[in-house]
Motif scaffolding. Structure first.
Motif, short mmCIF file in Angstrom:
data_model
loop_
_atom_site.label_atom_id
_atom_site.label_comp_id
_atom_site.label_asym_id
_atom_site.label_seq_id
_atom_site.Cartn_x
_atom_site.Cartn_y
_atom_site.Cartn_z
N VAL A 180 0.84 -1.21 0.00
CA VAL A 180 0.00 0.00 0.00
C VAL A 180 0.88 1.25 0.00
O VAL A 180 0.60 2.23 -0.72
CB VAL A 180 -0.95 -0.01 1.21
N VAL A 181 1.94 1.24 0.81
CA VAL A 181 2.85 2.40 0.84
C VAL A 181 3.50 2.58 -0.53
O VAL A 181 3.63 3.71 -1.02
CB VAL A 181 3.91 2.21 1.94
N LEU A 182 3.93 1.48 -1.15
CA LEU A 182 4.51 1.58 -2.49
C LEU A 182 3.53 2.20 -3.47
O LEU A 182 3.88 3.09 -4.26
CB LEU A 182 4.90 0.18 -2.99
N LEU A 183 2.27 1.74 -3.44
CA LEU A 183 1.26 2.25 -4.35
C LEU A 183 0.98 3.73 -4.09
O LEU A 183 0.87 4.53 -5.03
CB LEU A 183 -0.02 1.42 -4.21
N ALA A 184 0.88 4.09 -2.80
CA ALA A 184 0.64 5.49 -2.46
C ALA A 184 1.80 6.37 -2.91
O ALA A 184 1.60 7.47 -3.45
CB ALA A 184 0.41 5.63 -0.95
N ALA A 185 3.03 5.90 -2.71
CA ALA A 185 4.19 6.68 -3.13
C ALA A 185 4.22 6.87 -4.65
O ALA A 185 4.53 7.95 -5.16
CB ALA A 185 5.48 6.01 -2.66
N ALA A 186 3.90 5.80 -5.38
CA ALA A 186 3.88 5.90 -6.85
C ALA A 186 2.84 6.92 -7.31
O ALA A 186 3.09 7.71 -8.23
CB ALA A 186 3.61 4.53 -7.46
#
Length: 384
Positions: A109-115
Motif C-alpha cells: 500500500v505504501v509503495l502504491l501510495a508513493a507511486a
C-alpha cells in the motif's frame, strides 16, 4: 454510541495510525533531502538520493517563500491520506492474525501510495511549466518522478507497515459503514489537488522574485577613425616645421582644392586635383601635394601614395610655383584599377598643398582599396 459505530471507529483508528506514520516518515526523509538541496551543501546529491530519495524536485526545494516547506508538508499529508484510503483494499486479503502477510500487504500500500504521489508531482511539474514546448514534455517527467517515489516506498515503506501491523489487532475484522467508506478517499483527493496546485504556485512565486531581465541598450554608434585633418609628417621648410624657410607657402587655410576631371583606360585610372589661391597675396606651392584616403564608411585607409607618374599621368617634377590671388594649379592622381567584388573602396580623398598643413576632404568613390598604391604628380600649371 452504538456497538456498530464503536466497531467502525475501532476499525478506523489503525488506518489513521498507518496514514499518520506514512506521512511522518515521508516528511522526515523528504525534509532531509530538501534541506541538502535547498542549502546547497557540498554533498553529492546522487549519494544523498540513495538514502533520502529526491521525492520533490530540486527547484521546488529551493523555491521562494514558503513553498519548499509547503511542498514537503502537502506531499507528506497526501502520502498519508493515500495510505489511509488504500489500506482497506488489503485487509480483506490479509487478516491481522497473519502478521507477516499483513506487513507485506501494508508495505505494498505504501509503495502504491508513493507511486501515485510521484505521478501527482509529475502532473504538478507539467502544470508549472505549461504550455510545454513539445508534446513529449507531457510524458517525459512522469517516469522519473514515479520511479523515485516508488524507490522511496521500497526503502522506507516497511516502517509504517510494521508499526501499523502491530496496532491493527482485531480491528480489521470489524465492519466499516458505507458512509465511512465514502468519506475515506476525501482527504487523499483534497491533499492531491493541493499538491498539484503547489507546483505552478511555487513557479509563479519564483518568477515574481526573479530579477527583471536587463533591458537591452542600443549599441553605441561605432567610432569611425578617419584620416587626420593634418598629416603627422611635416615638410622641411614649411611654416609648421622647426626650420621654416620664411617663404609665403600656400597653406590649407588660404587655398581651396576641388576635383577636376577623371579618366580611365584599359585598367588604368587618373584623377585631376585643382588648387586655387583664395588669399589676398601671392603664395608658393613648394612641395608635392599631401594625399590620404578614407573609405566609404569614413575610416582611414592604408594606401601607399608615392610621387611620380603612371601610364596615364606624367609628373613634370617638383618646380616651386607661385600662385597669385585667384590663381590655380593642378596635380594628377594615377593608379591601376584594384577593386574587386566585395572590397572596401575609397569614398573620399584628402588633399593638402603639402604635408603639415590642413587637408581638404573631397567625397569621391574611387576603385582604390586598402593595400593599393597611388601615384601623385607635383603641382603644375595647365600648360606644364
Amino acid at each position: 454510541m452504538t456497538d456498530s459505530r464503536r466497531a467502525a471507529s475501532h476499525a478506523l483508528r489503525p488506518a489513521l495510525v498507518f496514514g499518520a506514520i506514512t506521512a511522518g516518515v515521508w516528511l522526515l526523509t523528504t525534509t532531509a533531502y530538501a534541506l541538502v538541496a535547498g542549502l546547497g551543501l557540498p554533498v553529492p546529491m546522487g549519494a544523498v538520493g540513495l538514502v533520502f530519495p529526491g521525492t520533490i524536485p530540486g527547484w521546488l526545494a529551493s523555491s521562494a517563500g514558503p513553498w519548499p516547506v509547503l511542498g514537503v508538508v502537502v506531499s507528506g499529508l497526501a502520502a498519508g491520506a493515500l495510505a489511509f484510503a488504500l489500506a482497506p483494499l488489503v485487509l480483506s486479503a490479509a487478516g491481522p492474525q497473519r502478521r507477516g502477510l499483513l506487513v507485506l500487504a501494508l508495505w505494498f500500500v505504501v509503495l502504491l501510495a508513493a507511486a501515485l504521489i510521484g505521478g501527482l508531482m509529475a502532473l504538478g511539474g507539467i502544470a508549472a511549466y505549461w504550455p510545454p514546448l513539445r508534446l513529449l514534455d507531457l510524458v517525459t517527467p512522469v517516469a522519473p518522478a514515479v520511479a523515485t517515489a516508488t524507490y522511496w516506498g521500497l526503502l522506507w515503506g516497511w516502517i509504517p507497515a510494521v508499526l501499523a501491523a502491530k496496532a491493527w489487532g482485531n480491528a480489521a475484522a470489524a465492519p466499516e459503514g458505507g458512509r465511512a467508506r465514502w468519506l475515506r478517499p476525501l482527504p487523499a483527493v483534497l491533499f492531491g489537488v493541493l499538491l498539484v496546485a503547489a507546483f505552478p504556485l511555487a513557479q509563479a512565486a519564483n518568477r515574481a522574485e526573479a530579477p527583471e531581465p536587463p533591458v537591452a541598450q542600443p549599441l553605441p554608434e561605432p567610432v569611425v577613425y578617419g584620416s587626420p585633418e593634418v598629416s603627422a609628417a611635416v615638410e622641411d621648410g614649411a611654416p609648421e616645421s622647426p626650420n621654416p624657410s620664411g617663404e609665403p607657402w600656400c597653406t590649407g587655410g588660404d587655398t581651396a582644392v576641388v576635383l577636376g576631371g577623371g579618366d580611365a583606360a584599359t585598367g588604368h585610372r587618373a584623377q585631376e586635383l585643382r588648387i586655387t589661391n583664395t588669399g589676398d597675396a601671392d603664395c608658393l606651392l613648394a612641395r608635392y601635394p599631401d594625399i590620404a584616403f578614407d573609405d566609404e564608411g569614413g575610416s582611414a585607409m592604408s594606401v601607399l601614395v608615392f610621387r611620380g607618374g603612371t601610364f596615364m599621368t606624367d609628373d613634370p617634377g617638383l618646380e616651386p610655383l607661385t600662385l597669385p590671388p585667384g590663381g590655380s594649379a593642378r596635380a594628377l592622381l594615377g593608379w591601376n584599377a584594384m577593386a574587386a567584388a566585395g572590397d572596401v573602396q575609397a569614398g573620399a580623398v584628402l588633399v593638402a598643398p603639402y604635408a603639415g598643413t590642413g587637408r581638404e576632404k573631397l567625397s569621391l568613390v574611387l576603385d582604390v582599396v586598402n593595400g593599393g598604391a597611388v601615384a601623385v604628380t607635383a603641382w603644375h600649371t595647365d600648360g606644364a
